[in-house]
Design a protein around this motif. Structure first.
Motif, PDB file in Angstrom:
ATOM      1  N   GLY A 238       1.298  -1.276   0.239  1.00 16.89           N
ATOM      2  CA  GLY A 238      -0.252   0.164  -0.202  1.00 16.89           C
ATOM      3  C   GLY A 238       1.024   1.075   0.186  1.00 16.89           C
ATOM      4  O   GLY A 238       1.792   0.992  -0.390  1.00 16.89           O
ATOM      5  N   ASP A 239       0.447   2.702   0.194  1.00 17.05           N
ATOM      6  CA  ASP A 239       0.548   3.389   0.475  1.00 17.05           C
ATOM      7  C   ASP A 239       2.458   3.084   1.550  1.00 17.05           C
ATOM      8  O   ASP A 239       2.034   2.337   2.688  1.00 17.05           O
ATOM      9  CB  ASP A 239       0.222   4.935   1.372  1.00 17.05           C
ATOM     10  N   ALA A 240       3.461   4.235   1.440  1.00 15.25           N
ATOM     11  CA  ALA A 240       4.500   3.864   2.175  1.00 15.25           C
ATOM     12  C   ALA A 240       5.122   4.937   2.287  1.00 15.25           C
ATOM     13  O   ALA A 240       5.449   6.139   1.606  1.00 15.25           O
ATOM     14  CB  ALA A 240       5.337   2.535   1.005  1.00 15.25           C
ATOM     15  N   ILE A 241       6.032   5.522   3.559  1.00 13.82           N
ATOM     16  CA  ILE A 241       6.862   6.477   3.494  1.00 13.82           C
ATOM     17  C   ILE A 241       8.384   6.259   3.758  1.00 13.82           C
ATOM     18  O   ILE A 241       8.296   5.261   4.653  1.00 13.82           O
ATOM     19  CB  ILE A 241       6.536   7.711   4.128  1.00 13.82           C
ATOM     20  N   THR A 242       9.363   6.584   3.687  1.00 15.14           N
ATOM     21  CA  THR A 242       9.808   6.573   4.020  1.00 15.14           C
ATOM     22  C   THR A 242      11.425   7.893   4.283  1.00 15.14           C
ATOM     23  O   THR A 242      10.700   8.759   4.409  1.00 15.14           O
ATOM     24  CB  THR A 242      11.123   6.504   2.925  1.00 15.14           C
ATOM     25  N   VAL A 243      11.765   7.655   5.696  1.00 17.51           N
ATOM     26  CA  VAL A 243      12.460   8.366   6.357  1.00 17.51           C
ATOM     27  C   VAL A 243      14.467   7.598   6.635  1.00 17.51           C
ATOM     28  O   VAL A 243      14.276   6.527   6.453  1.00 17.51           O
ATOM     29  CB  VAL A 243      12.160   9.437   7.179  1.00 17.51           C
ATOM     30  N   GLY A 244      15.064   8.647   6.230  1.00 19.51           N
ATOM     31  CA  GLY A 244      16.461   8.653   6.791  1.00 19.51           C
ATOM     32  C   GLY A 244      16.975   9.810   7.616  1.00 19.51           C
ATOM     33  O   GLY A 244      16.663  10.661   7.315  1.00 19.51           O
ATOM     34  N   GLY A 245      17.944   9.948   7.816  1.00 13.84           N
ATOM     35  CA  GLY A 245      19.369  10.157   8.179  1.00 13.84           C
ATOM     36  C   GLY A 245      20.333   8.889   8.682  1.00 13.84           C
ATOM     37  O   GLY A 245      20.836   8.675   8.237  1.00 13.84           O
ATOM     38  N   ARG A 246      20.542  10.127   9.484  1.00 13.66           N
ATOM     39  CA  ARG A 246      22.758   9.822  10.253  1.00 13.66           C
ATOM     40  C   ARG A 246      22.859   9.506  11.885  1.00 13.66           C
ATOM     41  O   ARG A 246      22.109  10.651  12.157  1.00 13.66           O
ATOM     42  CB  ARG A 246      23.989  10.035   9.024  1.00 13.66           C
TER      43      ARG A 246
END
Length: 115
Positions: A36-44
């Motif tokens: 379905g709908d997806a959200i991706t977040v990232g960081g360090r």
């Protein structure tokens, strides 16, 4: 046409013979695709790369780190471990059960209701 078919047929064959384990706690051979709908977040976090993808019913967390430790170059490669906790806007927290899905990859089911 045959040259285009080979990669597609190869990937299809691999996915067809690579079945998820029947044990719910066993590691997966690869990360499950978003549903379905997806959200991706990232960081360090210093040298550690963190990426999280949340989709309907699941979350996938990926961790990456340099192959060598600058202070201990002879140290064997790293091992990844994780613990995921879901906190609702109301302040309730619960631990999510995770299972591996490759090096530095963890997947866990998420259930809840819409606000």
């Amino acid at each position: 046409m045959p040259s285009r078919c080979a990669p597609v047929c190869g990937c299809t064959a691999l996915l067809g013979v690579t079945q998820p384990p029947t044990d719910k706690d066993a590691d997966l051979p690869f990360a499950p695709p978003p549903s379905g709908d997806a959200i991706t977040v990232g960081g360090r976090a210093d040298e550690i790369g963190i990426t999280a993808t949340a989709s309907t019913g699941q979350t996938v967390l990926r961790l990456t780190a340099p192959d060598t430790d600058r202070e201990n170059p002879d140290k064997p490669s790293q091992a990844y471990k994780t613990a995921l906790t879901l906190t609702t806007p109301g302040g309730r927290s619960r631990a999510l059960r995770t299972r591996g899905c490759g090096e530095g990859c963890f997947s866990g089911p998420v259930s809840g209701r819409r606000a």
